[in-house]
Design a protein around this motif. Structure first.
Motif, PDB file in Angstrom:
ATOM      1  N   PRO A  25      40.382 -30.944  69.451  1.00  0.00           N
ATOM      2  CA  PRO A  25      38.866 -32.262  70.226  1.00  0.00           C
ATOM      3  C   PRO A  25      40.196 -32.944  71.212  1.00  0.00           C
ATOM      4  CG  PRO A  25      40.361 -33.015  68.106  1.00  0.00           C
ATOM      5  CD  PRO A  25      40.655 -30.959  68.357  1.00  0.00           C
ATOM      6  N   PRO A  26      38.461 -33.601  71.834  1.00  0.00           N
ATOM      7  CA  PRO A  26      39.068 -34.687  73.189  1.00  0.00           C
ATOM      8  C   PRO A  26      40.056 -36.197  72.444  1.00  0.00           C
ATOM      9  CG  PRO A  26      37.382 -33.379  73.286  1.00  0.00           C
ATOM     10  CD  PRO A  26      37.148 -33.077  72.167  1.00  0.00           C
ATOM     11  N   SER A  27      40.771 -36.352  72.508  1.00  0.00           N
ATOM     12  CA  SER A  27      41.420 -37.779  71.912  1.00  0.00           C
ATOM     13  C   SER A  27      40.025 -39.250  72.102  1.00  0.00           C
ATOM     14  CB  SER A  27      41.921 -38.302  73.392  1.00  0.00           C
ATOM     15  OG  SER A  27      43.161 -37.743  73.476  1.00  0.00           O
ATOM     16  N   GLY A  52      26.137 -23.116  74.488  1.00  0.00           N
ATOM     17  CA  GLY A  52      25.716 -24.699  74.744  1.00  0.00           C
ATOM     18  C   GLY A  52      26.694 -25.162  74.232  1.00  0.00           C
ATOM     19  N   ALA A  53      26.185 -26.844  73.934  1.00  0.00           N
ATOM     20  CA  ALA A  53      26.820 -27.613  73.476  1.00  0.00           C
ATOM     21  C   ALA A  53      26.657 -28.087  71.926  1.00  0.00           C
ATOM     22  CB  ALA A  53      26.632 -28.697  74.349  1.00  0.00           C
ATOM     23  N   HIS A  54      27.640 -27.784  70.882  1.00  0.00           N
ATOM     24  CA  HIS A  54      27.264 -28.101  69.600  1.00  0.00           C
ATOM     25  C   HIS A  54      27.588 -29.287  68.828  1.00  0.00           C
ATOM     26  CE1 HIS A  54      25.894 -23.635  69.800  1.00  0.00           C
ATOM     27  NE2 HIS A  54      26.378 -23.573  70.429  1.00  0.00           N
ATOM     28  N   LYS A  55      27.658 -29.933  68.546  1.00  0.00           N
ATOM     29  CA  LYS A  55      28.217 -31.022  67.464  1.00  0.00           C
ATOM     30  C   LYS A  55      28.692 -29.974  66.548  1.00  0.00           C
ATOM     31  CE  LYS A  55      26.681 -35.096  67.795  1.00  0.00           C
ATOM     32  NZ  LYS A  55      27.904 -35.524  68.467  1.00  0.00           N
ATOM     33  N   THR A  56      30.098 -31.045  66.524  1.00  0.00           N
ATOM     34  CA  THR A  56      30.600 -30.350  65.487  1.00  0.00           C
ATOM     35  C   THR A  56      31.559 -31.743  64.555  1.00  0.00           C
ATOM     36  OG1 THR A  56      32.775 -31.492  66.129  1.00  0.00           O
ATOM     37  CG2 THR A  56      32.414 -29.386  67.219  1.00  0.00           C
ATOM     38  N   LEU A  57      31.728 -31.296  63.021  1.00  0.00           N
ATOM     39  CA  LEU A  57      31.986 -32.218  61.913  1.00  0.00           C
ATOM     40  C   LEU A  57      32.845 -33.295  61.930  1.00  0.00           C
ATOM     41  CD1 LEU A  57      31.221 -29.696  58.918  1.00  0.00           C
ATOM     42  CD2 LEU A  57      28.931 -30.991  60.435  1.00  0.00           C
ATOM     43  N   GLU A  58      33.918 -32.911  63.084  1.00  0.00           N
ATOM     44  CA  GLU A  58      34.759 -33.727  63.649  1.00  0.00           C
ATOM     45  C   GLU A  58      33.618 -35.277  63.744  1.00  0.00           C
ATOM     46  OE1 GLU A  58      37.334 -36.353  66.336  1.00  0.00           O
ATOM     47  OE2 GLU A  58      35.909 -34.217  66.660  1.00  0.00           O
ATOM     48  N   ASP A  81      31.333 -33.069  70.251  1.00  0.00           N
ATOM     49  CA  ASP A  81      30.542 -31.723  70.680  1.00  0.00           C
ATOM     50  C   ASP A  81      31.939 -31.119  71.929  1.00  0.00           C
ATOM     51  OD1 ASP A  81      28.662 -32.818  70.415  1.00  0.00           O
ATOM     52  OD2 ASP A  81      27.680 -32.637  72.191  1.00  0.00           O
ATOM     53  N   LEU A  82      31.614 -29.429  70.639  1.00  0.00           N
ATOM     54  CA  LEU A  82      32.045 -28.372  71.554  1.00  0.00           C
ATOM     55  C   LEU A  82      31.759 -27.689  72.430  1.00  0.00           C
ATOM     56  CD1 LEU A  82      31.457 -25.638  70.007  1.00  0.00           C
ATOM     57  CD2 LEU A  82      33.703 -25.993  69.011  1.00  0.00           C
ATOM     58  N   TYR A 125      37.304 -29.700  63.799  1.00  0.00           N
ATOM     59  CA  TYR A 125      36.281 -29.168  65.204  1.00  0.00           C
ATOM     60  C   TYR A 125      36.253 -28.436  65.712  1.00  0.00           C
ATOM     61  CZ  TYR A 125      36.391 -29.744  70.684  1.00  0.00           C
ATOM     62  OH  TYR A 125      35.908 -30.126  72.074  1.00  0.00           O
ATOM     63  N   HIS A 126      36.618 -27.756  64.856  1.00  0.00           N
ATOM     64  CA  HIS A 126      36.089 -25.697  64.705  1.00  0.00           C
ATOM     65  C   HIS A 126      35.009 -25.655  64.040  1.00  0.00           C
ATOM     66  CE1 HIS A 126      40.668 -25.810  65.959  1.00  0.00           C
ATOM     67  NE2 HIS A 126      40.130 -24.736  66.597  1.00  0.00           N
ATOM     68  N   VAL A 127      34.083 -26.387  63.315  1.00  0.00           N
ATOM     69  CA  VAL A 127      32.949 -26.080  62.204  1.00  0.00           C
ATOM     70  C   VAL A 127      32.159 -26.799  63.058  1.00  0.00           C
ATOM     71  CG1 VAL A 127      32.010 -26.133  59.587  1.00  0.00           C
ATOM     72  CG2 VAL A 127      34.676 -26.338  60.220  1.00  0.00           C
ATOM     73  N   VAL A 128      30.964 -26.375  62.979  1.00  0.00           N
ATOM     74  CA  VAL A 128      29.292 -26.547  63.363  1.00  0.00           C
ATOM     75  C   VAL A 128      28.707 -26.898  61.693  1.00  0.00           C
ATOM     76  CG1 VAL A 128      27.705 -26.283  64.904  1.00  0.00           C
ATOM     77  CG2 VAL A 128      29.839 -26.137  65.446  1.00  0.00           C
ATOM     78  N   ALA A 129      27.374 -27.595  61.699  1.00  0.00           N
ATOM     79  CA  ALA A 129      26.127 -26.936  60.630  1.00  0.00           C
ATOM     80  C   ALA A 129      25.590 -26.112  61.100  1.00  0.00           C
ATOM     81  CB  ALA A 129      25.915 -29.085  60.519  1.00  0.00           C
TER      82      ALA A 129
END
Length: 202
Positions: free
Chosen positions: A200-202, A152-158, A161-162, A138-142
């Motif tokens: 990460p959100p549940s 802005g919003a970024h989709k994490t590898l989990e 989004d964060l 959840y701490h990593v973005v491609a």
């Protein structure tokens, strides 16, 4: 979003693979400057009060110069702010995955960020490989994300989004984690060191 059963199976098999494709938000961190008709590359600077704790000696493994020469997990292992994170990454078996990724952005919690979590809870997370993998990814973005593209919003590898808010040298992640040292370059990643572990959100 990865299902918990699927995540557990992948983690247990040691086959949690990071997407290596660049994303639209993964802009190059190099700025360009035109001088007399020629364009030259100009590296952006690190920023934030936490950068003062990074070793200044370029021969030190934790210095910005040394980190820029190493893949992201190896680079983090030399940084004195990130030893707990490195322990967690090793525990999850993600060192090679991070080091071999083509390009990533990592929101890296400091030792003090992990210290905010009660020890019993942190020990429980470290002992649960599937949960630890979920939190760390959840701490990593491609893609490498430059400061100008950070808000802005970024989709994490989990898979979820964060959200980053702010501008200039003042950024917050999910309205809870302050970027204390940003735009730290490694060979295959850009690191934003944060003062709170992101859940990460549940």
């Amino acid at each position: 979003m990865l299902g918990k059963r699927r995540l557990t199976a992948l983690a247990a098999a040691g086959a949690f693979a990071f997407p290596l494709a660049l994303t639209a938000c993964g802009a190059d961190t190099m700025a360009t400057q035109t001088t007399g008709g020629t364009v030259s590359a100009m590296a952006a600077e690190e920023f934030g009060p936490g950068c003062a704790a990074v070793p200044k000696d370029p021969n030190n493994a934790g210095s910005f110069e040394a980190m820029a020469q190493q893949p992201v997990a190896t680079a983090a292992s030399g940084n004195p702010l990130l030893s707990t994170l490195v322990t967690a990454v090793k525990q999850a078996g993600l060192v090679d995955t991070l080091n071999n990724a083509e390009a990533v952005t990592v929101f890296a919690p400091t030792n003090d960020a992990f210290a905010k979590i009660p020890k019993a809870d942190l020990d429980k997370v470290l002992a649960d490989k599937a949960l630890l993998t979920k939190i760390l990814t959840y701490h990593v973005v491609a893609g490498k994300t430059a400061p100008a593209q950070l808000a802005g919003a970024h989709k994490t590898l989990e898979g979820q989004d964060l959200t980053v808010s702010g501008s200039g040298a003042d950024f917050k992640v999910n309205d809870s984690a302050q970027v204390v040292c940003g735009n730290v370059q490694t060979r295959n990643g850009t690191v934003y060191i944060v003062d709170t572990v992101l859940m990460p959100p549940s």
